[in-house]
Design an enzyme around this catalytic site. Structure first.
Site, PDB file in Angstrom:
ATOM      1  N   CYS A 115      12.894   8.975  16.562  1.00  0.00           N
ATOM      2  CA  CYS A 115      13.638   8.379  17.192  1.00  0.00           C
ATOM      3  C   CYS A 115      15.135   8.695  16.726  1.00  0.00           C
ATOM      4  O   CYS A 115      15.787   7.753  16.655  1.00  0.00           O
ATOM      5  CB  CYS A 115      12.857   6.865  16.132  1.00  0.00           C
ATOM      6  N   HIS A 255      19.189   2.717  15.492  1.00  0.00           N
ATOM      7  CA  HIS A 255      17.300   2.539  16.424  1.00  0.00           C
ATOM      8  C   HIS A 255      17.057   0.949  15.704  1.00  0.00           C
ATOM      9  O   HIS A 255      16.854   0.103  14.621  1.00  0.00           O
ATOM     10  CB  HIS A 255      16.609   3.869  15.563  1.00  0.00           C
ATOM     11  N   ASN A 285      11.001  -1.423  20.202  1.00  0.00           N
ATOM     12  CA  ASN A 285      11.619   0.191  19.629  1.00  0.00           C
ATOM     13  C   ASN A 285      11.279   1.205  20.703  1.00  0.00           C
ATOM     14  O   ASN A 285       9.987   2.087  21.089  1.00  0.00           O
ATOM     15  CB  ASN A 285      10.574   0.358  18.443  1.00  0.00           C
TER      16      ASN A 285
HETATM   17  C1  LIG Z   1       5.139  -2.977  10.689  1.00  0.00           C
HETATM   18  C2  LIG Z   1       5.724  -3.350  10.458  1.00  0.00           C
HETATM   19  C3  LIG Z   1       6.450  -4.425  11.391  1.00  0.00           C
HETATM   20  C4  LIG Z   1       4.917  -5.044   9.167  1.00  0.00           C
HETATM   21  O1  LIG Z   1       5.826  -5.787   8.882  1.00  0.00           O
HETATM   22  P1  LIG Z   1       5.075  -6.141   7.199  1.00  0.00           P
HETATM   23  O2  LIG Z   1       5.525  -7.064   6.752  1.00  0.00           O
HETATM   24  O3  LIG Z   1       5.077  -5.103   6.004  1.00  0.00           O
HETATM   25  O4  LIG Z   1       3.256  -6.587   7.268  1.00  0.00           O
HETATM   26  P2  LIG Z   1       2.124  -5.781   6.158  1.00  0.00           P
HETATM   27  O5  LIG Z   1       1.758  -4.517   6.974  1.00  0.00           O
HETATM   28  O6  LIG Z   1       3.056  -5.715   5.322  1.00  0.00           O
HETATM   29  O7  LIG Z   1       1.069  -6.908   7.623  1.00  0.00           O
HETATM   30  C5  LIG Z   1       1.315  -7.957   6.595  1.00  0.00           C
HETATM   31  C6  LIG Z   1       0.091  -8.359   6.992  1.00  0.00           C
HETATM   32  O8  LIG Z   1      -0.135  -8.364   9.046  1.00  0.00           O
HETATM   33  C7  LIG Z   1      -1.204  -7.910   9.518  1.00  0.00           C
HETATM   34  N1  LIG Z   1      -0.802  -7.616  10.715  1.00  0.00           N
HETATM   35  C8  LIG Z   1      -0.352  -6.224  11.132  1.00  0.00           C
HETATM   36  N2  LIG Z   1       0.436  -6.474  12.352  1.00  0.00           N
HETATM   37  C9  LIG Z   1      -0.391  -7.311  12.690  1.00  0.00           C
HETATM   38  C10 LIG Z   1       0.065  -8.230  14.208  1.00  0.00           C
HETATM   39  N3  LIG Z   1       0.379  -7.722  15.032  1.00  0.00           N
HETATM   40  N4  LIG Z   1      -0.243  -9.284  14.726  1.00  0.00           N
HETATM   41  C11 LIG Z   1      -0.593 -10.120  13.347  1.00  0.00           C
HETATM   42  N5  LIG Z   1      -0.625  -9.953  11.898  1.00  0.00           N
HETATM   43  C12 LIG Z   1      -0.252  -8.313  12.079  1.00  0.00           C
HETATM   44  C13 LIG Z   1      -1.535  -6.834   8.649  1.00  0.00           C
HETATM   45  O9  LIG Z   1      -2.722  -6.551   9.208  1.00  0.00           O
HETATM   46  C14 LIG Z   1      -1.484  -7.524   7.119  1.00  0.00           C
HETATM   47  O10 LIG Z   1      -2.175  -8.697   7.257  1.00  0.00           O
HETATM   48  P3  LIG Z   1      -2.939  -8.413   5.764  1.00  0.00           P
HETATM   49  O11 LIG Z   1      -2.154  -9.077   4.577  1.00  0.00           O
HETATM   50  O12 LIG Z   1      -4.343  -9.649   5.681  1.00  0.00           O
HETATM   51  O13 LIG Z   1      -4.026  -7.004   5.423  1.00  0.00           O
HETATM   52  C15 LIG Z   1       6.956  -3.197   9.079  1.00  0.00           C
HETATM   53  O14 LIG Z   1       6.257  -2.995   8.534  1.00  0.00           O
HETATM   54  C16 LIG Z   1       7.487  -2.247  10.166  1.00  0.00           C
HETATM   55  O15 LIG Z   1       9.024  -3.107  10.464  1.00  0.00           O
HETATM   56  N6  LIG Z   1       7.950  -1.645   9.274  1.00  0.00           N
HETATM   57  C17 LIG Z   1       8.762  -0.026  10.125  1.00  0.00           C
HETATM   58  C18 LIG Z   1       7.826  -0.073  11.168  1.00  0.00           C
HETATM   59  C19 LIG Z   1       8.872   1.120  12.006  1.00  0.00           C
HETATM   60  O16 LIG Z   1      10.117   1.193  12.643  1.00  0.00           O
HETATM   61  N7  LIG Z   1       7.908   1.871  12.893  1.00  0.00           N
HETATM   62  C20 LIG Z   1       9.051   2.746  13.555  1.00  0.00           C
HETATM   63  C21 LIG Z   1       9.915   3.874  13.328  1.00  0.00           C
HETATM   64  S1  LIG Z   1      10.643   5.087  14.579  1.00  0.00           S
END
Ligand SMILES: CC(C)(COP(=O)(O)OP(=O)(O)OC[C@H]1O[C@@H](n2cnc3c(N)ncnc32)[C@H](O)[C@@H]1OP(=O)(O)O)[C@@H](O)C(=O)NCCC(=O)NCCS
Length: 330
Positions: A115, A255, A285
């Site tokens: 990215c 980004h 993204n």
């Molecule tokens: C992925 C992201 C949105 C998750 O958000 P978060 O607030 O950290 O959420 P968590 O990972 O703590 O997950 C919380 C819960 O939501 C659940 N969950 C994950 N994806 C889900 C979805 N699409 N829908 C519903 N629930 C979801 C998880 O399983 C977790 O459940 P649990 O507590 O029962 O285990 C966040 O971590 C993020 O944006 N990370 C960076 C990702 C990124 O930018 N990637 C590209 C880089 S270039």
């Protein structure tokens, strides 16, 4: 030696027609529009048509960039194409684009910085022109992530979309163009964000297909923690090396991964979030395309004008990060 002033002289973007909303994803995996919007800010994304590959998106964006620059494909002497989702493992997507555009005078190669790819590629292109080795470089960020994302994995499939952006770099009048940049990499985070199989480490086998490791795997919270540090580090470092203050920056093009990451970065950098241009709600993204897609939209809306000082800033798999400060030249 007198280095040339280099700037973007034309920018174009392209997204495929097919819109996939959060509600569409609710029918495929256990997720909800409410969860996706509140955790990421994303409402919909674009997916390429079955007959579209990464090069096809790149060609559409490149044609627009060339038109904006008032140049033809034959005026280009180098193509740098940033992607993590190439058409093929061997044969660069840049060469396919070179042929499709008719850019027969251009050398061409791919660059993979995930990215951060657009900022990495702009930096390489700028160096080629500054050093008098080449005159007009076409820089492309293009992805068809919908083909490498696991549509059974709700942790990742809701985040990504397809798109392309292209910029023509050339000499610009003194006082304008690229002011400074900063690139970084932290290769020690090996398993945070990658497609584990399909390369030489782990070729495709029936077992790979069974465990679905030919699709993108991500440790979301770890990427989040990295991103909220990497974006400020890259942006502040680029501003410092260009002697640019937060007050000088009229707009930041981050980004487009997650609204919460951008909000946290804005606080740490000290630039109000209103100055961070976002269109991730519409496109999700799009990896190496996302910064260019955002910048292209802002240009079309007349939000970036000649003389404005803007920052491009990104992070991604690798892990990589990078930022570039530009005094807009047209
Ligand atoms: C992925 C992201 C949105 C998750 O958000 P978060 O607030 O950290 O959420 P968590 O990972 O703590 O997950 C919380 C819960 O939501 C659940 N969950 C994950 N994806 C889900 C979805 N699409 N829908 C519903 N629930 C979801 C998880 O399983 C977790 O459940 P649990 O507590 O029962 O285990 C966040 O971590 C993020 O944006 N990370 C960076 C990702 C990124 O930018 N990637 C590209 C880089 S270039």
């Amino acid at each position: 030696m007198n280095f040339k002033n280099v700037g973007i002289v034309g920018l174009g973007s392209y997204v495929p027609e097919r819109i996939v909303t959060n509600f569409d994803l609710e029918k495929m995996v256990d997720t909800s529009d409410e969860w996706i919007k509140s955790r990421t800010g994303i409402e919909e994304r674009r997916f390429a048509a079955e007959d579209q590959a990464t090069s096809d998106l790149a060609v559409e964006a490149s044609k627009k960039a060339l038109e904006k620059a008032g140049l033809t494909a034959e005026d280009i002497d180098f193509i740098i194409l940033a992607t993590g989702t190439p058409d093929y493992l061997i044969q660069s997507t840049a060469c396919i684009v070179q042929e499709k555009l008719g850019a027969k005078n251009a050398a061409a190669f791919d660059l993979n910085a995930a990215c951060s790819g657009f900022v990495y590629a702009l930096t390489m292109g700028t160096a080629l022109i500054k050093s008098n080795m080449y005159k007009r470089v076409l820089v492309i960020g293009t992805e068809v992530l919908s083909r490498v994302v696991d549509m059974q994995d709700r942790n990742t499939c809701v985040l990504f979309g397809d798109g392309a952006a292209a910029a023509v770099l050339a000499e610009v009048e003194p006082g304008y163009g690229i002011i400074s940049q900063y690139l970084g990499a932290e290769g020690e985070d090996q398993e945070t964000l990658r497609v584990p199989a399909g390369g030489t480490r782990k070729p495709i086998t029936p077992e790979v297909l069974e465990e679905r490791s030919n699709f993108l795997k991500m440790k979301g919270p770890e990427v989040f923690k990295f991103a909220v540090k990497a974006l400020p580090k890259a942006t502040i470092s680029a501003m410092e090396s260009g002697n640019v203050s937060v007050e000088d920056i009229s707009m930041v093009f981050p980004h487009q991964a997650n609204l919460r990451i951008i909000e946290a970065a804005s606080k740490r950098i000290g630039i109000p979030v209103e100055k961070f241009y976002m269109n991730l709600n519409k496109f999700g993204n799009t990896s190496s395309a996302s910064i260019g897609l955002a910048l292209g939209e802002a240009l079309d809306k007349g939000l970036v004008k000649k003389g404005d000082v803007i920052a491009l800033t990104g992070f991604g798999a690798g892990l990589t990060y990078g930022s570039m400060i530009i005094k807009w030249a047209y």
